[in-house]
Motif scaffolding. Sequence first.
Motif, mmCIF file in Angstrom:
data_model
loop_
_atom_site.group_PDB
_atom_site.id
_atom_site.type_symbol
_atom_site.label_atom_id
_atom_site.label_comp_id
_atom_site.label_asym_id
_atom_site.label_seq_id
_atom_site.Cartn_x
_atom_site.Cartn_y
_atom_site.Cartn_z
ATOM 1 N N PRO A 134 0.828 -1.095 -0.096
ATOM 2 C CA PRO A 134 0.080 -0.182 -0.097
ATOM 3 C C PRO A 134 0.744 1.343 0.096
ATOM 4 O O PRO A 134 0.486 2.486 -0.383
ATOM 5 C CB PRO A 134 -0.869 0.047 1.187
ATOM 6 N N ILE A 140 1.396 1.631 -7.700
ATOM 7 C CA ILE A 140 0.005 1.675 -7.723
ATOM 8 C C ILE A 140 -0.500 2.489 -9.029
ATOM 9 O O ILE A 140 -1.223 2.306 -9.653
ATOM 10 C CB ILE A 140 -0.740 2.241 -6.456
ATOM 11 N N HIS A 143 0.377 0.586 -12.134
ATOM 12 C CA HIS A 143 -0.526 -0.339 -12.544
ATOM 13 C C HIS A 143 -1.897 0.236 -13.080
ATOM 14 O O HIS A 143 -2.309 -0.546 -13.988
ATOM 15 C CB HIS A 143 -0.715 -1.460 -11.403
ATOM 16 N N ARG A 144 -2.576 1.265 -12.617
ATOM 17 C CA ARG A 144 -3.579 1.822 -12.859
ATOM 18 C C ARG A 144 -3.201 2.418 -14.131
ATOM 19 O O ARG A 144 -4.453 2.387 -15.017
ATOM 20 C CB ARG A 144 -3.972 2.959 -11.964
ATOM 21 N N ARG A 149 -7.422 -2.655 -12.239
ATOM 22 C CA ARG A 149 -8.252 -2.278 -11.657
ATOM 23 C C ARG A 149 -7.919 -2.438 -10.057
ATOM 24 O O ARG A 149 -7.513 -3.707 -10.029
ATOM 25 C CB ARG A 149 -9.550 -2.578 -11.842
ATOM 26 N N LEU A 150 -8.058 -1.701 -9.386
ATOM 27 C CA LEU A 150 -7.922 -2.173 -7.647
ATOM 28 C C LEU A 150 -8.936 -2.885 -7.238
ATOM 29 O O LEU A 150 -10.051 -2.765 -7.515
ATOM 30 C CB LEU A 150 -7.891 -0.739 -6.620
ATOM 31 N N GLN A 151 -8.664 -4.089 -6.695
ATOM 32 C CA GLN A 151 -9.568 -5.030 -6.054
ATOM 33 C C GLN A 151 -10.185 -4.519 -4.812
ATOM 34 O O GLN A 151 -9.294 -3.992 -3.848
ATOM 35 C CB GLN A 151 -9.052 -6.233 -5.898
ATOM 36 N N VAL A 161 -6.605 3.982 -0.831
ATOM 37 C CA VAL A 161 -6.594 2.767 -1.679
ATOM 38 C C VAL A 161 -6.979 1.685 -0.767
ATOM 39 O O VAL A 161 -6.702 1.452 0.386
ATOM 40 C CB VAL A 161 -5.131 2.518 -2.139
ATOM 41 N N VAL A 175 -2.177 -4.254 -1.934
ATOM 42 C CA VAL A 175 -3.046 -3.772 -2.703
ATOM 43 C C VAL A 175 -3.250 -4.928 -3.901
ATOM 44 O O VAL A 175 -2.249 -5.302 -4.331
ATOM 45 C CB VAL A 175 -2.756 -2.434 -3.064
ATOM 46 N N CYS A 176 -4.664 -5.120 -4.292
ATOM 47 C CA CYS A 176 -4.490 -6.302 -5.461
ATOM 48 C C CYS A 176 -5.360 -5.747 -6.527
ATOM 49 O O CYS A 176 -6.015 -4.763 -6.468
ATOM 50 C CB CYS A 176 -5.414 -7.505 -4.682
ATOM 51 N N PHE A 177 -4.591 -6.115 -7.713
ATOM 52 C CA PHE A 177 -4.838 -5.524 -8.904
ATOM 53 C C PHE A 177 -5.617 -6.640 -9.959
ATOM 54 O O PHE A 177 -5.048 -7.793 -9.770
ATOM 55 C CB PHE A 177 -3.744 -5.019 -9.679
#
Length: 186
Positions: A134, A140, A143-144, A149-151, A161, A175-177
Motif C-alpha cells: 500500500p 499503484i 498499474h492503474r 483495477r484495484l480490487q 486505496v 493492494v490487489c490488482f
Amino acid sequence: MTAHQHGPLPTHQHAPLPARLRPAEPGDHAAIVAAVRTWWTDRSPAEMRELSLLLPKLFLQFFARTSLVREDADGVRAFLVGFHPADHPDEAYIHFVGVDPALRGQGAGRELYEAFFREAAAAGRTRVRSVTSPTNTRSIAFHRALGFRLQDGDGVGPDGVPVHKDYDGPGLDRVCFLRTLTVTDD
C-alpha cells in the motif's frame, strides 16, 4: 613506410548492442537478485535482502518461459517474473518486476507488461493479477495507468486505496490488482 605514417590505424567501433526482450532463463537468477539488491536504493540493505528473498530460484526454474528479461550490452536492465497458475487456468500472475533506475520512465516496464499480456492472451488467459504494498504509490499509479483495477479489500490504505489486511501475513497488507485481457483469434 609504416602504417602510422598515413594516419592512425582504423578502429573498429561497434555500436552498442540494442536492447533485447527475451524469455528468462534459470541462469538469469543471479543477475536478477543482484539487480534487486542495487536498484532499490531507497531501501536499507536489510530491506533489499528481504526483497531479493521474494525471488527464489524456483521462479526461474519453473516459470522461465512466462517470465521476461530485457537486456543490452550492460546485462539485465529490466525483468518481469510472472506465471500462468495451474489452479486458475484463465488467469496469469505478475509476481515481481524490476527496472534499472536509469531506464525508469522510458517505457521499459510498459514493454515488459505488454509482452506478458500478449503471451498470456495467446495462451488463453483472460485476466492478469498482481499485488503491491500500500505504500508503493509509484507501483499503484503504474498499474492503474496500464489498465489494472484495484480490487476491493477489507481495509483502506494511504490515499484511500483499498487494501487486503494481512494478505501476506500479519501486518503485511497488500493492494490487489486485476486486468482483463482481450483474447484475439489471429
